[in-house]
Design a protein around this motif. Structure first.
Motif, PDB file in Angstrom:
ATOM      1  N   THR A  73       1.043  -0.815   0.273  1.00 29.88           N
ATOM      2  CA  THR A  73      -0.107   0.195  -0.220  1.00 29.88           C
ATOM      3  C   THR A  73       0.766   0.922  -0.359  1.00 29.88           C
ATOM      4  O   THR A  73       0.849   2.324  -1.035  1.00 29.88           O
ATOM      5  CB  THR A  73      -0.562  -0.137   1.323  1.00 29.88           C
ATOM      6  OG1 THR A  73      -0.654  -0.300   2.505  1.00 29.88           O
ATOM      7  CG2 THR A  73      -2.488  -0.754   0.689  1.00 29.88           C
ATOM      8  N   ARG A 143      -7.859  -4.693   1.561  1.00 32.82           N
ATOM      9  CA  ARG A 143      -5.997  -3.847   1.028  1.00 32.82           C
ATOM     10  C   ARG A 143      -6.240  -2.609   0.783  1.00 32.82           C
ATOM     11  O   ARG A 143      -5.568  -1.799   0.277  1.00 32.82           O
ATOM     12  CB  ARG A 143      -5.351  -4.660   0.643  1.00 32.82           C
ATOM     13  CG  ARG A 143      -4.973  -6.247   1.366  1.00 32.82           C
ATOM     14  CD  ARG A 143      -4.843  -6.082   3.766  1.00 32.82           C
ATOM     15  NE  ARG A 143      -3.815  -5.167   2.782  1.00 32.82           N
ATOM     16  CZ  ARG A 143      -2.912  -4.732   3.952  1.00 32.82           C
ATOM     17  NH1 ARG A 143      -3.777  -4.235   4.845  1.00 32.82           N
ATOM     18  NH2 ARG A 143      -1.181  -4.461   3.300  1.00 32.82           N
ATOM     19  N   VAL A 144      -7.323  -2.403  -0.727  1.00 33.52           N
ATOM     20  CA  VAL A 144      -7.589  -1.059  -1.465  1.00 33.52           C
ATOM     21  C   VAL A 144      -8.926  -0.643  -0.880  1.00 33.52           C
ATOM     22  O   VAL A 144      -9.434  -1.271  -0.273  1.00 33.52           O
ATOM     23  CB  VAL A 144      -7.750  -1.850  -2.655  1.00 33.52           C
ATOM     24  CG1 VAL A 144      -6.139  -1.685  -3.228  1.00 33.52           C
ATOM     25  CG2 VAL A 144      -9.185  -2.554  -2.811  1.00 33.52           C
ATOM     26  N   GLN A 155      -2.240   0.468  -5.471  1.00 34.69           N
ATOM     27  CA  GLN A 155      -1.857  -0.581  -5.248  1.00 34.69           C
ATOM     28  C   GLN A 155      -2.145  -1.718  -6.014  1.00 34.69           C
ATOM     29  O   GLN A 155      -1.302  -2.629  -5.133  1.00 34.69           O
ATOM     30  CB  GLN A 155      -2.348  -0.255  -4.184  1.00 34.69           C
ATOM     31  CG  GLN A 155      -2.609   1.208  -3.297  1.00 34.69           C
ATOM     32  CD  GLN A 155      -3.413   1.332  -2.389  1.00 34.69           C
ATOM     33  OE1 GLN A 155      -4.711   1.087  -1.773  1.00 34.69           O
ATOM     34  NE2 GLN A 155      -2.671   1.983  -0.905  1.00 34.69           N
TER      35      GLN A 155
END
Length: 175
Positions: A73, A143-144, A155
């Motif tokens: 990230t 995670r996004v 990312q």
């Protein structure tokens, strides 16, 4: 064996009917099944379900560490602020996959029935599977954040680099 496939590919292009073309393709498939070879040194062509499964496994093996590592990230944030680096990251991904598939000579990879007459199916498959995997897993695992789509795309692009390498190796190395 490579010469045989070259000649069969030429024959496939020169026959008159679709039935004859299918018979040539069947001969190519039979030659691959009959020939007993080690993992390396085979002629590899096309992209089928087993190739897709191998590419998925390779992309997951290389991708899971990318999903749980915070550096993915952070690097995504870095390239989001530098669009030229985003382009360079994607060019690097394409070049690495092409190099593994067609230059590194792990296997004798042949372009078979390319999409639009020039885009290799294996190349597209080996890139599409890790891309789809990265999009789904990074979204599901949080995670996004798609509230900022540009950052999310950057990312995913960072995670895609090793995942595409893993997909290419996963497709080729098992044979």
């Amino acid at each position: 064996m490579g010469d045989l496939f070259d000649e069969l590919a030429e024959l496939e292009d020169s026959v008159d009917s679709e039935d004859e073309r299918e018979r040539v393709r069947e001969t190519m498939r039979m030659a691959m099944e009959v020939r007993e070879t080690p993992v390396f040194g085979r002629v590899v062509f096309g992209f089928d379900r087993s190739d897709a499964a191998e590419a998925l496994l390779g992309s997951l093996l290389f991708g899971i560490p990318m999903f749980v590592e915070g550096g993915t990230t952070e690097v995504g944030e870095f390239i989001a602020a530098r669009p030229l680096y985003f382009v360079a990251t994607n060019v690097l991904t394409l070049a690495l996959v092409a190099g593994i598939l067609y230059v590194a000579d792990f296997q004798d990879v042949r372009v078979y029935r390319p999409i639009f007459g020039f885009v290799p199916r294996k190349f597209v498959g080996v890139l599409a599977i890790p891309l789809a995997t990265a999009l789904v897993v990074m979204t599901v695992w949080g995670r996004v954040d798609w509230a900022d789509p540009w950052l999310a795309v950057c990312q995913v692009a960072v995670a895609l680099v090793p995942m595409a390498i893993g997909a290419a190796l996963g497709d080729l190395l098992p044979g």
